[in-house]
Scaffold this motif. Structure first.
Motif, PDB file in Angstrom:
ATOM      1  N   PRO A  78      29.335   2.986 -50.707  1.00 25.41           N
ATOM      2  CA  PRO A  78      30.577   2.287 -51.060  1.00 25.41           C
ATOM      3  C   PRO A  78      30.444   1.431 -52.320  1.00 25.41           C
ATOM      4  N   VAL A  79      29.271   0.808 -52.507  1.00 26.49           N
ATOM      5  CA  VAL A  79      29.060   0.018 -53.717  1.00 26.49           C
ATOM      6  C   VAL A  79      29.058   0.922 -54.942  1.00 26.49           C
ATOM      7  N   LEU A  80      28.432   2.091 -54.814  1.00 25.15           N
ATOM      8  CA  LEU A  80      28.426   3.052 -55.911  1.00 25.15           C
ATOM      9  C   LEU A  80      29.846   3.510 -56.241  1.00 25.15           C
ATOM     10  N   LEU A  82      32.596   1.815 -55.759  1.00 22.33           N
ATOM     11  CA  LEU A  82      33.269   0.692 -56.399  1.00 22.33           C
ATOM     12  C   LEU A  82      32.857   0.562 -57.859  1.00 22.33           C
ATOM     13  N   ALA A  83      31.556   0.679 -58.119  1.00 18.26           N
ATOM     14  CA  ALA A  83      31.064   0.551 -59.495  1.00 18.26           C
ATOM     15  C   ALA A  83      31.621   1.654 -60.384  1.00 18.26           C
ATOM     16  N   ALA A  84      31.654   2.888 -59.867  1.00 22.52           N
ATOM     17  CA  ALA A  84      32.175   3.991 -60.677  1.00 22.52           C
ATOM     18  C   ALA A  84      33.672   3.852 -60.911  1.00 22.52           C
ATOM     19  N   GLY A  85      34.398   3.396 -59.892  1.00 15.78           N
ATOM     20  CA  GLY A  85      35.842   3.247 -60.048  1.00 15.78           C
ATOM     21  C   GLY A  85      36.231   2.158 -61.037  1.00 15.78           C
ATOM     22  N   ALA A 121      22.144  -2.641 -52.241  1.00 15.86           N
ATOM     23  CA  ALA A 121      23.513  -2.744 -52.759  1.00 15.86           C
ATOM     24  C   ALA A 121      23.496  -3.152 -54.227  1.00 15.86           C
ATOM     25  N   PHE A 122      22.678  -4.155 -54.556  1.00 17.22           N
ATOM     26  CA  PHE A 122      22.614  -4.588 -55.956  1.00 17.22           C
ATOM     27  C   PHE A 122      22.131  -3.460 -56.856  1.00 17.22           C
ATOM     28  N   MET A 123      21.057  -2.792 -56.471  1.00 19.51           N
ATOM     29  CA  MET A 123      20.489  -1.763 -57.327  1.00 19.51           C
ATOM     30  C   MET A 123      21.401  -0.553 -57.450  1.00 19.51           C
ATOM     31  N   THR A 124      22.214  -0.293 -56.436  1.00 22.45           N
ATOM     32  CA  THR A 124      23.191   0.796 -56.548  1.00 22.45           C
ATOM     33  C   THR A 124      24.215   0.479 -57.635  1.00 22.45           C
ATOM     34  N   PHE A 125      24.715  -0.762 -57.651  1.00 22.67           N
ATOM     35  CA  PHE A 125      25.648  -1.156 -58.711  1.00 22.67           C
ATOM     36  C   PHE A 125      24.945  -1.132 -60.069  1.00 22.67           C
TER      37      PHE A 125
END
Length: 503
Positions: A78-80, A82-85, A121-125
């Motif tokens: 989900p974090v990924l 959000l970051a891509a969107g 979560a941080f590293m995914t963003f």
């Protein structure tokens, strides 16, 4: 630093196995991603996901580790998304990134599992910024993350689960508190403030690589609990980055991304990261920096200018962390260290009481678990005192007293281990003097933690081994009273005012 790298003890070769398994797990994850048809960017994403799955998951039991590993994609994907969107909406992206930083820091209140999920979560963003991920690339990135985590889990829990043969390591609970009195809450606010500074200044330095500054701030806050720990970790991160960049100029840049030698060096870097993480953050950062340089070489964008930019962004991140811990809800070194020392002293008493009960034949008395807890608490004490014994610490008197405290606590641990070994002997007999000696230890611990005086008299050497260890323990506790007080002799103020530990 070299001594800590090559001479540091490795009981049971746990660090060696930890590092070797990481090379195997991450290597297999990258191969699996490649065989599944993923691009180089997808393979890099999968390798990073596998690295985090093998590195950050530290639950006490294998079952807990497996459950946390299974939760990583649940949090990360989900974090990924959000970051891509938000890729094309920089203001919303930046605010969301800061929210992820805060949430990741706050999650530490739930122990190792919360810490692992927050880091993932941080590293995914972060990796979404590295790859300039957009919504149309999400299905491939999802697949790469899932494949890599599954592969890493198969290696960790199936192919090479050496933890099953090790006793579960007790994890000391973090200091209690509510609201802003809770250390994890204060650190979450600090991390957001430091990351906000790093984000703004980092974008002024580079509109393309600004996330390096945010990443530097984040990782400086990871695994720290006080102002002193954070400052020392920031210094070590910058030092490791400088050394790694210097090494990269002679190793990574001349390779120009040649696949075969780069792959070998990437494996060496992965091994170095995992093998040195427990003993030297500087060494770990050296390997992390070199690994990043090799990956940028594979992507065809590595040059000396990029290395200089990385150093500049790391410096910005370090400054952000320093400003945050100094001026935003600061957590002093003495408050954290006092709390851990008091918990260690109380555990010393609990170990003594359990051992005495075992010698007296009390059913169910088991000092072994207490000894393992004491070792973990002493590790926390050493970590929190580390800023005070650092070579750059300016106050020599405080440094000497801190070293004396560590030495005497080690003496206490040694006497406890000897006492427990005696109590484990089925032929050990109970001596009625043990009860009296145990009560004296209890009184000494209470006096130390409450800041009171307690009388100590010289005692003859005891022939009974258990009694000898108790007498040695009592002497070590008595000697602890001096360094835990001001030079003028005023008593130790509990938790909020130890002169030894002010920083």
């Amino acid at each position: 630093m070299l001594k800590r790298m090559f001479v540091a003890p490795d009981p049971g070769r746990v660090r060696l196995r930890f590092a070797a398994r990481a090379v195997l797990g991450i290597g297999l994850a990258v191969v699996v991603c490649g065989l599944a048809g993923h691009s180089l960017a997808g393979a890099v994403t999968g390798g990073l996901a596998a690295l985090l799955a093998l590195f950050t998951v530290t639950d006490a039991t294998v079952r807990g580790q497996a459950f946390t590993t299974a939760l990583l994609p649940v949090v990360g994907l989900p974090v990924l998304t959000l970051a891509a969107g938000l890729h094309d909406h920089p203001v919303a992206r930046d605010l969301t990134f800061l929210a992820v930083v805060g949430a990741g820091g706050y999650a530490r209140r739930w122990g190792p599992r919360g810490h692992s999920l927050g880091v993932f979560a941080f590293m995914t963003f972060f990796v979404a910024q590295f790859l300039h991920a957009t919504s149309d690339r999400l299905p491939r990135l999802y697949a790469a993350v899932l494949l890599a985590v599954l592969t890493a889990a198969a290696v960790r829990f199936g192919l090479w689960c050496y933890e099953r043969r090790l006793p579960p390591a007790p994890v000391p609970a973090p200091p209690a508190g509510t609201g802003l009195a809770r250390a994890t809450t204060r650190q979450a606010v600090q991390a957001m403030a430091g990351a906000g500074f790093a984000l703004v200044v980092g974008q002024l330095v580079s509109g393309q690589r600004w996330y390096w500054a945010v990443g530097a701030t984040w990782w400086i806050f990871v695994n720290t609990t006080s102002r002193g720990e954070t400052l020392v970790r920031g210094f070590r991160r910058v030092l490791g980055t400088v050394i790694g960049i210097g090494l990269g100029l002679f190793v990574a840049v001349p390779l120009h991304g040649a696949p075969a030698p780069t792959a070998v060096l990437v494996a060496v870097c992965v091994f170095g990261i995992f093998y040195t993480a427990a003993v030297s953050y500087t060494w770990m950062m050296l390997w992390v920096t070199l690994l990043a340089e090799l990956l940028y070489g594979l992507l065809g964008v590595l040059d000396p200018g990029l290395l200089a930019l990385r150093l500049a962004e790391t410096g910005v991140g370090a400054v952000g962390a320093v400003l945050a811990v100094l001026f935003v809800l600061p957590i002093t070194t003495h408050s954290v260290t006092d709390a851990w020392i008091q918990r260690a002293l109380r555990c010393v008493h609990a170990c003594t009481a359990e051992a005495a009960a075992r010698l007296a034949g009390v059913p169910g008395a088991d000092p072994g678990a207490r000894v393992a807890e004491l070792e973990q608490l002493l590790c926390r004490v050493r970590l929190s005192v580390a800023p005070l014994v650092h070579p750059l610490h300016p106050v020599r008197g405080r440094k000497r007293r801190a070293r004396r405290v560590l030495a005497l606590l080690d003496d206490c641990a040694r006497e406890i281990r000897g006492l427990v070994a005696v109590a484990a002997d089925p032929e050990a007999s109970h001596d009625t003097r043990l009860t009296t000696a145990c009560r004296r230890v209890e009184a000494a611990v209470e006096a130390l933690t409450d800041g009171r005086e307690f009388p100590v008299t010289d005692r003859p050497l005891a022939e009974e081994p258990a009694l000898a260890h108790l007498h040695g323990l009592e002497r070590a506790l008595a000697e602890l009273a001096a360094p835990l007080r001001t030079p003028t002799g005023s008593p130790l103020r509990t938790v909020t005012g130890s002169p030894l530990l002010g920083a």
